[in-house]
Design a protein around this motif. Structure first.
Motif, PDB file in Angstrom:
ATOM      1  N   GLU A  86      44.936  33.083  42.103  1.00 30.79           N
ATOM      2  CA  GLU A  86      44.401  31.916  42.669  1.00 30.79           C
ATOM      3  C   GLU A  86      42.520  32.719  43.095  1.00 30.79           C
ATOM      4  O   GLU A  86      41.812  32.136  43.395  1.00 30.79           O
ATOM      5  N   LEU A  87      43.359  33.884  44.187  1.00 26.18           N
ATOM      6  CA  LEU A  87      41.690  34.740  44.735  1.00 26.18           C
ATOM      7  C   LEU A  87      40.764  35.002  43.173  1.00 26.18           C
ATOM      8  O   LEU A  87      39.677  34.906  44.127  1.00 26.18           O
ATOM      9  N   THR A  88      41.618  35.645  41.615  1.00 22.72           N
ATOM     10  CA  THR A  88      40.661  35.933  41.046  1.00 22.72           C
ATOM     11  C   THR A  88      39.535  34.553  41.009  1.00 22.72           C
ATOM     12  O   THR A  88      38.224  34.651  40.159  1.00 22.72           O
ATOM     13  N   MET A  89      40.218  33.391  40.962  1.00 20.25           N
ATOM     14  CA  MET A  89      39.532  32.377  39.994  1.00 20.25           C
ATOM     15  C   MET A  89      38.895  32.400  41.157  1.00 20.25           C
ATOM     16  O   MET A  89      37.407  31.321  40.876  1.00 20.25           O
ATOM     17  N   GLU A  90      38.924  32.116  42.810  1.00 19.51           N
ATOM     18  CA  GLU A  90      37.330  31.653  43.445  1.00 19.51           C
ATOM     19  C   GLU A  90      36.752  32.800  43.157  1.00 19.51           C
ATOM     20  O   GLU A  90      35.539  32.211  43.397  1.00 19.51           O
ATOM     21  N   GLN A  91      36.719  34.078  42.790  1.00 16.35           N
ATOM     22  CA  GLN A  91      35.286  34.843  42.785  1.00 16.35           C
ATOM     23  C   GLN A  91      35.564  34.801  41.582  1.00 16.35           C
ATOM     24  O   GLN A  91      33.500  34.231  41.546  1.00 16.35           O
ATOM     25  N   ILE A  92      35.177  34.346  40.546  1.00 13.31           N
ATOM     26  CA  ILE A  92      34.233  33.315  39.314  1.00 13.31           C
ATOM     27  C   ILE A  92      34.066  32.414  40.064  1.00 13.31           C
ATOM     28  O   ILE A  92      32.837  32.152  39.049  1.00 13.31           O
ATOM     29  N   GLN A  93      34.132  31.260  40.395  1.00  7.74           N
ATOM     30  CA  GLN A  93      33.396  30.195  41.086  1.00  7.74           C
ATOM     31  C   GLN A  93      32.518  30.892  41.773  1.00  7.74           C
ATOM     32  O   GLN A  93      31.296  30.336  41.590  1.00  7.74           O
ATOM     33  N   LEU A  94      32.738  31.486  42.641  1.00  5.43           N
ATOM     34  CA  LEU A  94      31.893  31.945  43.787  1.00  5.43           C
ATOM     35  C   LEU A  94      30.819  33.233  43.218  1.00  5.43           C
ATOM     36  O   LEU A  94      29.229  32.774  43.136  1.00  5.43           O
ATOM     37  N   ILE A 133      32.180  43.535  40.980  1.00  6.45           N
ATOM     38  CA  ILE A 133      33.901  44.332  41.381  1.00  6.45           C
ATOM     39  C   ILE A 133      34.883  43.087  41.864  1.00  6.45           C
ATOM     40  O   ILE A 133      34.188  42.972  43.572  1.00  6.45           O
ATOM     41  N   LEU A 134      36.483  43.180  41.705  1.00  3.21           N
ATOM     42  CA  LEU A 134      36.685  42.408  43.007  1.00  3.21           C
ATOM     43  C   LEU A 134      38.106  43.410  42.568  1.00  3.21           C
ATOM     44  O   LEU A 134      39.014  43.372  41.994  1.00  3.21           O
ATOM     45  N   CYS A 135      38.093  44.022  44.354  1.00  2.00           N
ATOM     46  CA  CYS A 135      39.515  45.202  43.959  1.00  2.00           C
ATOM     47  C   CYS A 135      40.847  44.379  44.884  1.00  2.00           C
ATOM     48  O   CYS A 135      39.852  44.108  46.125  1.00  2.00           O
ATOM     49  N   VAL A 136      41.343  43.853  44.165  1.00  2.00           N
ATOM     50  CA  VAL A 136      42.571  43.374  44.956  1.00  2.00           C
ATOM     51  C   VAL A 136      43.296  43.955  46.162  1.00  2.00           C
ATOM     52  O   VAL A 136      43.876  42.839  46.791  1.00  2.00           O
ATOM     53  N   SER A 137      43.297  45.569  46.427  1.00  2.46           N
ATOM     54  CA  SER A 137      43.902  45.771  47.894  1.00  2.46           C
ATOM     55  C   SER A 137      43.033  46.890  48.273  1.00  2.46           C
ATOM     56  O   SER A 137      42.173  47.319  47.329  1.00  2.46           O
ATOM     57  N   LEU A 138      43.405  47.232  49.486  1.00  2.00           N
ATOM     58  CA  LEU A 138      42.714  48.481  49.506  1.00  2.00           C
ATOM     59  C   LEU A 138      42.586  49.820  49.575  1.00  2.00           C
ATOM     60  O   LEU A 138      42.386  51.042  49.624  1.00  2.00           O
ATOM     61  N   GLY A 139      43.989  50.017  48.837  1.00  5.35           N
ATOM     62  CA  GLY A 139      44.884  51.574  48.282  1.00  5.35           C
ATOM     63  C   GLY A 139      45.404  52.110  49.117  1.00  5.35           C
ATOM     64  O   GLY A 139      45.117  52.771  49.882  1.00  5.35           O
ATOM     65  N   ASN A 140      45.733  51.300  50.136  1.00  5.12           N
ATOM     66  CA  ASN A 140      46.230  51.869  51.329  1.00  5.12           C
ATOM     67  C   ASN A 140      47.692  52.267  51.797  1.00  5.12           C
ATOM     68  O   ASN A 140      48.231  53.101  52.612  1.00  5.12           O
ATOM     69  N   ALA A 141      48.552  53.433  50.330  1.00  2.00           N
ATOM     70  CA  ALA A 141      49.691  53.270  50.076  1.00  2.00           C
ATOM     71  C   ALA A 141      49.418  54.481  51.258  1.00  2.00           C
ATOM     72  O   ALA A 141      51.370  54.732  52.137  1.00  2.00           O
TER      73      ALA A 141
END
Length: 154
Positions: free
Chosen positions: A137-145, A81-89
């Motif tokens: 960019e951030l998603t690709m980093e996790q795909i590789q990691l 799971i990659l969650c791209v924000s804290l949901g801090n609204a």
């Protein structure tokens, strides 16, 4: 007129809770045929795939993707799971992040396979605009990691 809301809201919550209970207590997703070809196991040595689910904010895994996660897990796939924000609204980002980790534990997704980003340019809110290039960019980093499988099987 207020009595309608007092009946409708608890009724909807009860229906949701019963549905979620049926999904979580089912040994395999009952809504799919046994011969479903969605992400069949790979050939050769590997029996499962590494799958990445990208969420906008915590609680999406529970509200929208629980059936998908349960199906993938039932077929032996390794879900990340990659969650791209804290949901801090509303200022509850850290609480929502902790709830995400607890939900993932309930879904048998190890904490080391869950990442929540808190990037300055990816903040939650109705008026926030996210940079699509940054998301890629951030998603690709996790795909590789995490060595996420990106090839479809034939």
């Amino acid at each position: 007129m207020a009595w309608i809301w007092m009946v409708a809201v608890p009724g909807a919550v009860l229906l949701w809770a019963v549905s979620l209970g049926r999904i979580l207590s089912s040994p395999a997703p009952y809504c799919l045929p046994a011969s479903a070809r969605f992400l069949p196991p790979l050939r050769g040595d590997r029996r499962s795939r590494h799958v990445l689910l990208v969420l906008a904010h915590p609680d999406d895994e529970s509200m929208f993707f629980t059936p998908t996660i349960l199906f993938l897990k039932s077929k032996g796939h390794n879900v990340h799971i990659l969650c791209v924000s804290l949901g801090n609204a509303d200022g509850l980002g850290n609480i929502r992040k902790e709830e995400l980790f607890k939900a993932c534990a309930t879904l048998n997704i190890p904490a080391e396979q869950v990442k929540v980003l808190d990037h300055q340019k990816l903040q939650d809110g109705f008026h926030e605009k996210w940079d699509h290039g940054l998301l890629v960019e951030l998603t690709m980093e996790q795909i590789q990691l995490w060595d996420i499988d990106t090839q479809a099987s034939s």
